[in-house]
Design a protein around this motif. Structure first.
Motif, short mmCIF file in Angstrom:
data_model
loop_
_atom_site.label_atom_id
_atom_site.label_comp_id
_atom_site.label_asym_id
_atom_site.label_seq_id
_atom_site.Cartn_x
_atom_site.Cartn_y
_atom_site.Cartn_z
N ARG A 1 101.55 12.50 -7.64
CA ARG A 1 100.53 11.48 -7.47
C ARG A 1 99.94 11.11 -8.83
NH1 ARG A 1 95.30 10.87 -7.17
NH2 ARG A 1 94.48 9.19 -5.90
N ALA A 2 100.01 9.82 -9.14
CA ALA A 2 99.38 9.31 -10.36
C ALA A 2 97.96 8.89 -9.99
CB ALA A 2 100.19 8.14 -10.91
N ASP A 3 97.45 7.87 -10.60
CA ASP A 3 96.12 7.32 -10.32
C ASP A 3 95.03 8.30 -10.73
OD1 ASP A 3 97.37 4.99 -9.32
OD2 ASP A 3 97.68 5.98 -7.40
N GLU A 4 93.88 8.25 -10.08
CA GLU A 4 92.75 9.11 -10.45
C GLU A 4 93.02 10.54 -9.97
OE1 GLU A 4 88.04 8.31 -10.51
OE2 GLU A 4 88.89 8.51 -8.50
N ASN A 5 92.96 11.48 -10.90
CA ASN A 5 93.25 12.89 -10.62
C ASN A 5 92.19 13.78 -11.24
OD1 ASN A 5 96.16 13.87 -9.53
ND2 ASN A 5 96.31 11.79 -10.34
N TYR A 6 92.13 14.98 -10.72
CA TYR A 6 91.24 16.01 -11.26
C TYR A 6 92.02 16.77 -12.32
CZ TYR A 6 88.06 20.03 -11.21
OH TYR A 6 87.19 21.03 -11.55
N VAL A 7 91.57 16.69 -13.56
CA VAL A 7 92.28 17.31 -14.68
C VAL A 7 91.27 18.04 -15.56
CG1 VAL A 7 93.75 16.90 -16.69
CG2 VAL A 7 94.01 15.46 -14.66
N SER A 8 91.43 19.33 -15.69
CA SER A 8 90.56 20.14 -16.55
C SER A 8 89.08 19.91 -16.27
CB SER A 8 90.86 19.87 -18.03
OG SER A 8 92.16 20.28 -18.35
N GLY A 9 88.74 19.82 -15.00
CA GLY A 9 87.34 19.72 -14.62
C GLY A 9 86.73 18.33 -14.61
N ILE A 10 87.55 17.31 -14.93
CA ILE A 10 87.04 15.93 -14.89
C ILE A 10 88.03 15.03 -14.16
CG2 ILE A 10 85.68 16.14 -17.02
CD1 ILE A 10 87.95 14.58 -18.44
N LEU A 11 87.53 13.90 -13.68
CA LEU A 11 88.41 12.90 -13.08
C LEU A 11 89.00 12.06 -14.20
CD1 LEU A 11 86.41 11.78 -9.93
CD2 LEU A 11 88.35 13.33 -10.08
N THR B 1 98.84 7.59 -15.42
CA THR B 1 99.85 6.58 -15.09
C THR B 1 101.07 7.23 -14.46
OG1 THR B 1 100.72 6.67 -17.34
CG2 THR B 1 99.11 4.93 -16.85
N VAL B 2 101.31 8.51 -14.79
CA VAL B 2 102.40 9.29 -14.20
C VAL B 2 101.78 10.62 -13.78
CG1 VAL B 2 104.63 10.41 -14.61
CG2 VAL B 2 104.12 8.22 -15.70
N GLY B 3 102.04 11.04 -12.55
CA GLY B 3 101.49 12.29 -12.06
C GLY B 3 102.07 13.51 -12.77
N ASN B 4 101.30 14.57 -12.82
CA ASN B 4 101.73 15.80 -13.51
C ASN B 4 103.02 16.38 -12.94
OD1 ASN B 4 99.51 15.88 -15.28
ND2 ASN B 4 98.23 16.79 -13.70
N THR B 5 103.19 16.33 -11.63
CA THR B 5 104.42 16.89 -11.03
C THR B 5 105.63 16.06 -11.43
OG1 THR B 5 103.07 17.68 -9.19
CG2 THR B 5 105.45 17.75 -8.91
N SER C 1 110.61 15.62 -14.66
CA SER C 1 111.43 15.03 -15.72
C SER C 1 111.79 16.05 -16.80
CB SER C 1 110.76 13.79 -16.32
OG SER C 1 109.58 14.14 -16.99
N ILE C 2 110.89 16.98 -17.07
CA ILE C 2 111.19 18.05 -18.03
C ILE C 2 112.26 18.98 -17.46
CG2 ILE C 2 110.24 20.09 -19.21
CD1 ILE C 2 107.55 18.48 -19.39
N LYS D 1 111.62 32.58 -6.43
CA LYS D 1 110.24 32.66 -6.90
C LYS D 1 109.88 31.33 -7.55
CE LYS D 1 106.95 35.45 -9.42
NZ LYS D 1 105.87 34.85 -8.66
N GLY D 2 108.72 30.83 -7.17
CA GLY D 2 108.28 29.55 -7.68
C GLY D 2 107.64 29.62 -9.05
N LEU D 3 107.42 28.46 -9.61
CA LEU D 3 106.78 28.33 -10.92
C LEU D 3 105.52 27.49 -10.74
CD1 LEU D 3 106.83 28.70 -14.03
CD2 LEU D 3 108.06 26.50 -14.12
N ALA D 4 104.38 28.07 -11.07
CA ALA D 4 103.11 27.36 -11.04
C ALA D 4 102.80 26.86 -12.45
CB ALA D 4 102.00 28.29 -10.54
N ILE D 5 102.55 25.56 -12.56
CA ILE D 5 102.32 24.92 -13.85
C ILE D 5 100.92 24.32 -13.84
CG2 ILE D 5 103.11 23.11 -15.43
CD1 ILE D 5 105.82 23.26 -13.73
N HIS D 6 100.12 24.70 -14.81
CA HIS D 6 98.77 24.13 -14.91
C HIS D 6 98.95 22.65 -15.26
CE1 HIS D 6 94.54 23.82 -16.01
NE2 HIS D 6 94.39 24.89 -15.26
N GLY D 7 98.52 21.77 -14.36
CA GLY D 7 98.77 20.34 -14.49
C GLY D 7 98.33 19.74 -15.81
#
Length: 169
Positions: free
Chosen positions: A11-21, A25-29, A34-35, A147-153
């Motif tokens: 999900r792009a658009d307005e997101n919660y990132v490091s404690g702020i909105l 333009t491109v969502g973290n996932t 792509s990486i 086992k999954g990988l959790a990535i801090h967005g």
């Protein structure tokens, strides 16, 4: 043709990132997907809802939480005809209240994952994988769920080495 697929919801658009909105333009996932593609040369598929959630973060979380509470399965824009050619599915999603968005549940329930390996990865702002691995195992009991990988967005770009190691496991 690759025998690996990266299927992700982002999900792009307005997101919660490091404690702020913050507007993305491109969502973290999607950035993480792509990486991961760079390291795996996997085919890639974006899981998208026919009716996307609001661009406003607060409205989005209200809509997504309502879907989760009623165990909804949002209609998806498209599905591949088959996943039979793939042995490994990298499954990406943001953590929504300790699990996957309901669109990912809809995707998983659409296919038979017998004999396939599902490698989940999620982006989050502090809640990690939550119970998503358990939910994937419940939805896909005949798959091997790695086992999954959790990535801090907010640090997705700085997580390249972790993603590279994880794809090689």
């Amino acid at each position: 043709m690759s025998n690996k697929l990266i299927a992700f919801y982002s999900r792009a658009d307005e997101n919660y990132v490091s404690g702020i909105l913050k507007y993305l333009t491109v969502g973290n996932t999607e950035v993480a997907a792509s990486i991961i593609k760079e390291f795996t040369d996997a085919d890639i598929l974006k899981i998208e809802q026919v009716r996307p959630y609001s661009k406003s973060y607060n409205e989005c979380i209200a809509e997504a939480q309502a879907d989760q509470k009623r165990d909804a399965r949002p209609e998806l824009k498209t599905y591949p005809d088959s996943l039979s050619e793939y042995d490994t599915i990298y499954l990406g999603f943001p953590n929504y209240w300790s699990t996957m968005p309901m669109a990912v549940f809809a995707f998983l329930e659409h296919f038979d994952f017998s004999g396939k390996t599902i490698k989940p990865f999620c982006t989050h702002e502090g809640s990690g994988m939550g119970v998503s691995e358990k939910d994937i195992k419940r939805l896909c009991p005949t798959a091997n769920v790695a086992k999954g990988l959790a990535i801090h967005g907010s640090n997705v770009e700085k997580s390249r080495k972790a993603m590279e190691r994880w794809t090689k496991e």
